[in-house]
Scaffold this motif. Structure first.
Motif, mmCIF file in Angstrom:
data_model
loop_
_atom_site.group_PDB
_atom_site.id
_atom_site.type_symbol
_atom_site.label_atom_id
_atom_site.label_comp_id
_atom_site.label_asym_id
_atom_site.label_seq_id
_atom_site.Cartn_x
_atom_site.Cartn_y
_atom_site.Cartn_z
ATOM 1 N N ASN A 92 50.702 32.788 46.695
ATOM 2 C CA ASN A 92 49.577 31.953 46.524
ATOM 3 C C ASN A 92 48.331 32.921 46.017
ATOM 4 O O ASN A 92 47.495 32.465 45.458
ATOM 5 N N ALA A 93 48.169 34.094 46.531
ATOM 6 C CA ALA A 93 47.515 34.888 46.163
ATOM 7 C C ALA A 93 47.319 35.315 44.838
ATOM 8 O O ALA A 93 46.363 35.570 43.850
ATOM 9 N N VAL A 94 48.714 35.709 44.352
ATOM 10 C CA VAL A 94 48.952 35.798 42.896
ATOM 11 C C VAL A 94 48.706 34.757 41.846
ATOM 12 O O VAL A 94 47.899 34.834 40.975
ATOM 13 N N LEU A 95 48.885 33.791 42.586
ATOM 14 C CA LEU A 95 48.613 32.385 41.634
ATOM 15 C C LEU A 95 47.007 32.334 41.384
ATOM 16 O O LEU A 95 46.745 32.023 40.293
ATOM 17 N N CYS A 96 46.160 32.536 42.589
ATOM 18 C CA CYS A 96 44.845 32.601 42.388
ATOM 19 C C CYS A 96 44.191 33.430 41.359
ATOM 20 O O CYS A 96 43.349 33.253 40.556
ATOM 21 N N VAL A 97 44.683 34.990 41.548
ATOM 22 C CA VAL A 97 44.326 35.800 40.866
ATOM 23 C C VAL A 97 44.615 35.552 39.259
ATOM 24 O O VAL A 97 43.875 35.947 38.451
ATOM 25 N N SER A 98 45.772 34.990 39.020
ATOM 26 C CA SER A 98 46.295 34.869 37.922
ATOM 27 C C SER A 98 45.462 33.621 36.933
ATOM 28 O O SER A 98 45.285 33.622 35.909
ATOM 29 N N ALA A 99 45.119 32.677 37.760
ATOM 30 C CA ALA A 99 44.429 31.632 37.239
ATOM 31 C C ALA A 99 43.116 32.015 36.744
ATOM 32 O O ALA A 99 42.511 31.716 35.637
ATOM 33 N N CYS A 100 42.535 32.808 37.623
ATOM 34 C CA CYS A 100 40.955 33.700 37.244
ATOM 35 C C CYS A 100 41.246 34.475 35.968
ATOM 36 O O CYS A 100 40.405 34.409 35.107
ATOM 37 N N LEU A 101 42.423 35.270 35.971
ATOM 38 C CA LEU A 101 42.492 36.023 34.942
ATOM 39 C C LEU A 101 42.806 35.608 33.764
ATOM 40 O O LEU A 101 42.136 35.864 32.407
ATOM 41 N N LEU A 102 43.500 34.515 33.461
ATOM 42 C CA LEU A 102 44.062 33.636 32.484
ATOM 43 C C LEU A 102 42.987 33.078 31.832
ATOM 44 O O LEU A 102 42.712 32.917 30.610
ATOM 45 N N TYR A 103 42.086 32.619 32.747
ATOM 46 C CA TYR A 103 40.711 31.909 32.252
ATOM 47 C C TYR A 103 39.825 32.778 31.644
ATOM 48 O O TYR A 103 39.285 32.669 30.369
ATOM 49 N N TRP A 104 39.761 34.088 32.129
ATOM 50 C CA TRP A 104 38.723 35.030 31.679
ATOM 51 C C TRP A 104 39.420 35.786 29.921
ATOM 52 O O TRP A 104 38.970 35.870 29.198
#
Length: 129
Positions: A92-104
């Motif tokens: 879930n932490a990887v999922l959260c970080v990837s959501a932010c990174l992909l948006y950026w």
């Protein structure tokens, strides 16, 4: 809680699809239309950043207040459940970080494309003069 993670997973999948679509080579007219459409969608989809941050804080809070399962007092089933919860938290932490990174990444790609378009317009005006 599972609904939140499912929503976040769908958002990450959609962001990945948009990132792929934006980065695929295409004719200039099609590319500018795609980028302008994605730029319009970026503003309302900014909600994913605070949502992911809240989810990361939730993961941190649960990690700090999790009962430790170590030593001889734990049974094999308790140990397995503890390890499973740790793996889910890491996923879930990887999922959260990837959501932010992909948006950026999508934001920066669209910004670079708009900058290139404006530079091409300036170059075109200088050539005409």
């Amino acid at each position: 809680m599972a609904l939140q993670w499912m929503i976040l997973a769908y958002v990450v999948a959609a962001e990945a699809a948009v990132a792929i679509i934006v980065t695929l080579p295409s004719p200039k007219a099609v590319k500018s239309r795609i980028v302008s459409l994605v730029s319009l969608i970026l503003q309302p989809s900014l909600f994913i950043i605070p949502f992911s941050a809240f989810q990361l804080l939730d993961i941190y809070w649960k990690n700090e207040h999790r009962l430790m399962c170590s030593g001889e007092t734990c049974t094999a089933a308790e140990r397995d459940r503890h390890e499973k919860s740790i793996y889910k938290a890491q996923r879930n932490a990887v999922l959260c970080v990837s959501a932010c990174l992909l948006y950026w990444c999508i934001y920066r790609i669209c910004k670079y494309h708009r900058d290139i378009q404006s530079m091409e317009e300036v170059e075109k005006r200088y050539k005409e003069e």
